[in-house]
Design a protein around this motif. Structure first.
Motif, PDB file in Angstrom:
ATOM      1  N   VAL A 143       0.936  -1.277  -0.150  1.00 17.14           N
ATOM      2  CA  VAL A 143      -0.254  -0.053   0.180  1.00 17.14           C
ATOM      3  C   VAL A 143       0.285   1.542   0.151  1.00 17.14           C
ATOM      4  N   ASN A 144       1.648   0.883   0.867  1.00 16.81           N
ATOM      5  CA  ASN A 144       2.906   1.923   0.717  1.00 16.81           C
ATOM      6  C   ASN A 144       3.314   2.806  -0.661  1.00 16.81           C
ATOM      7  N   ASP A 145       3.934   1.532  -1.495  1.00 18.13           N
ATOM      8  CA  ASP A 145       4.446   1.787  -2.263  1.00 18.13           C
ATOM      9  C   ASP A 145       3.607   2.041  -3.979  1.00 18.13           C
ATOM     10  N   ASN A 146       2.627   1.288  -3.948  1.00 16.63           N
ATOM     11  CA  ASN A 146       1.371   1.501  -4.842  1.00 16.63           C
ATOM     12  C   ASN A 146       0.749   1.717  -4.737  1.00 16.63           C
ATOM     13  N   LYS A 147       0.054   2.134  -3.555  1.00 17.85           N
ATOM     14  CA  LYS A 147      -1.505   2.938  -3.024  1.00 17.85           C
ATOM     15  C   LYS A 147      -2.796   1.427  -2.860  1.00 17.85           C
ATOM     16  N   VAL A 148      -2.460   0.762  -3.518  1.00 19.71           N
ATOM     17  CA  VAL A 148      -3.391  -0.376  -3.238  1.00 19.71           C
ATOM     18  C   VAL A 148      -2.890  -2.075  -3.221  1.00 19.71           C
ATOM     19  N   ALA A 149      -3.838  -2.399  -1.325  1.00 19.45           N
ATOM     20  CA  ALA A 149      -3.738  -3.537  -1.783  1.00 19.45           C
ATOM     21  C   ALA A 149      -4.867  -4.983  -1.054  1.00 19.45           C
ATOM     22  N   VAL A 150      -5.532  -5.845  -0.971  1.00 21.17           N
ATOM     23  CA  VAL A 150      -6.358  -6.366  -1.106  1.00 21.17           C
ATOM     24  C   VAL A 150      -5.715  -7.607   0.090  1.00 21.17           C
ATOM     25  N   VAL A 151      -6.541  -7.604   1.174  1.00 25.53           N
ATOM     26  CA  VAL A 151      -6.080  -9.008   1.720  1.00 25.53           C
ATOM     27  C   VAL A 151      -6.588  -9.345   2.283  1.00 25.53           C
ATOM     28  N   GLY A 152      -6.856 -11.085   2.323  1.00 26.45           N
ATOM     29  CA  GLY A 152      -7.645 -11.658   2.994  1.00 26.45           C
ATOM     30  C   GLY A 152      -8.740 -11.538   4.859  1.00 26.45           C
ATOM     31  N   GLN A 153      -9.778 -11.670   5.225  1.00 19.23           N
ATOM     32  CA  GLN A 153     -10.069 -10.774   6.364  1.00 19.23           C
ATOM     33  C   GLN A 153      -9.368 -11.684   6.922  1.00 19.23           C
ATOM     34  N   SER A 154      -8.668 -11.816   8.430  1.00 19.38           N
ATOM     35  CA  SER A 154      -8.142 -12.276   9.133  1.00 19.38           C
ATOM     36  C   SER A 154      -8.240 -11.460  10.698  1.00 19.38           C
ATOM     37  N   GLY A 155      -7.839 -12.658  11.812  1.00 18.53           N
ATOM     38  CA  GLY A 155      -8.151 -11.630  13.208  1.00 18.53           C
ATOM     39  C   GLY A 155      -9.445 -11.516  12.785  1.00 18.53           C
TER      40      GLY A 155
END
Ligand code: URA
Ligand code: CA
Length: 433
Positions: A143-155
């Motif tokens: 996200v810091n480098d490309n401004k967008v990422a998607v991660v699966g729900q955890s926690g």
């Protein structure tokens, strides 16, 4: 403190204190307060409502009942978008790379979910190799480098909401504005959002069927957000007919790519620009909604949004050549045209039924264990307000089974053609307080 006193106080129409609300939520989650007392309080809230302070306290009590995602390692204001859910809602797939292209960090946590089609992650997994199982530090760096990422729900996010929502589901207490608004907002806040843009759907395919109910929910959520220090805005958008033309996983991914290329359906494009402008303003990347919209349009025209999407796919292991070669996406074996039985104007395309028809083809899940077929779904060739000749194709069914009689029957109940035209409204309201 005793739960019985809290129940009686709310039953008699008084406001609960933050301490009382915390006592209830903590006790309910740890098992000290039984379901029958929790359901009694939920019913009292259903009838007596909650004021702004109670709603904010309930939201934060649910946030604090579990893990809270810390996105502070990500630079900038993290704006999350939430849709109350609809049919063929492809907006996240377009919005994420689009607002990222104008500098808004998009740190998206997403689930798979149940429904007419899969969730955002399922749609993205139509891309060969794409995956969301990434470590937290990788996620932050992307996200810091490309401004967008998607991660699966955890926690373990908002366990209080999970438990209370399940209880409400079987005790006739789902349909309560303070309970719905706090439920939705608690999940967004626990997921780390600094600011929130809400897309509250209204109409046959929406959770809220009437404009008045949708408006009440939107106001309630915006006030909760602002009262707990998260700048929040909402739009109320139409879900009487499906959004865009595609309903299905790979089909919607294709539609998202078309939209990023500036060749998407008019309604989807307009909704994305409206929501995106709000996100850009909340992230302080533009001062006004007009300035934000101009930036987003520029990112589409210049190809910057599409480049952002390609980089996002590559970063998460996917084959980005699908952007220019959509034939590489999963394809259904059969394409079956559904023809108009008479000439006239399309005046009704009941979202919910068309969603169910897609699900019957295998595009969605009924239970968490169900498999979904990424290739199948429906593409609308006509939308409300379009003129149609008898025998012309209203929509194309993408199916992996040859016999679709059950689907055709469902569609027969879903589409109306009349002599008098109607013009649909897409954006009903914008709500900022
Ligand atoms: N969606 C939610 O997440 N919570 C509700 O209470 C209703 C709809
Ligand atoms: Ca769509």
């Amino acid at each position: 403190m005793r739960m019985i006193d809290i129940i009686e106080k709310k039953r008699d129409g008084h406001a609960l204190t933050t301490e009382e609300i915390n006592f209830f939520i903590e006790g309910y989650v740890n098992g000290d307060i039984p379901d029958y007392q929790a359901s009694s309080l939920a019913m009292a809230i259903y009838f007596q409502d909650m004021n702004d302070d109670e709603r904010a306290a309930l939201t934060m009590a649910m946030v604090n009942s579990g893990d809270v995602i810390d996105l502070s390692a990500i630079n900038g204001i993290k704006v999350d978008k939430h849709s109350t859910g609809g049919v063929g809602d492809t907006t996240t797939l377009v919005l994420a790379p689009l607002v990222a292209a104008v500098g808004v960090p998009v740190a998206k946590m997403s689930g798979r979910g149940l429904g007419h089609t899969g969730g955002t992650i399922d749609k993205l997994e139509s891309i060969d190799g794409f995956h969301v199982e990434i470590e937290e530090d990788t996620f932050v760096k992307l996200v810091n480098d490309n401004k967008v990422a998607v991660v699966g729900q955890s926690g373990n996010l908002t366990p209080a909401d999970k438990k209370l929502y399940a209880l409400r589901d079987v005790t006739g207490t789902v349909n309560s504005i303070p309970l719905i608004a706090s439920s939705i907002m608690s999940k967004k806040i626990a997921a780390g959002a600094d600011a929130i843009v809400l897309d509250v759907k209204t109409g046959s395919g929406a959770f809220m069927k009437t404009l008045a109910d949708s408006e009440a929910l939107a106001h309630a959520m915006v006030r909760i957000g602002n009262n707990v220090g998260r700048k929040t805005m909402a739009i109320i958008s139409d879900m009487d007919q499906p959004l865009g033309r595609a309903i299905g996983n790979a089909l919607e991914l294709q539609e998202a790519i078309d939209t990023l290329k500036g060749k998407g359906p008019e309604d989807l494009t307009e909704l994305v620009l409206t929501l995106g402008s709000q996100m850009v303003v909340l992230a302080q990347q533009a001062e006004t909604l007009d300035e934000a919209r101009a930036k987003l349009q520029q990112a589409i025209q210049s190809g910057a949004a599409l480049d952002k999407f390609k980089q996002f796919i590559i970063n998460q292991g996917g084959d980005a050549t699908i952007v220019d070669h959509p034939e590489k996406l999963p394809q259904a074996t059969y394409q079956i045209e559904y023809q108009a039985q008479q000439s006239g104007y399309v005046t009704q395309l009941i979202s919910n039924n068309i969603g169910v028809a897609s699900m019957m083809l295998g595009a969605g899940r009924l239970t968490k264990e169900d498999d979904i077929d990424l290739a199948v779904g429906i593409v609308l060739n006509k939308k409300i307000g379009d003129k149609v000749e008898q025998g012309e194709s209203l929509l194309t069914i993408h199916s992996n089974r040859q016999n679709v009689d059950d689907v055709l029957q469902k569609l027969d109940e879903s589409i109306t053609i009349s002599n008098n035209n109607v013009s649909p409204t897409l954006i009903h309201k914008i709500i900022t307080d």
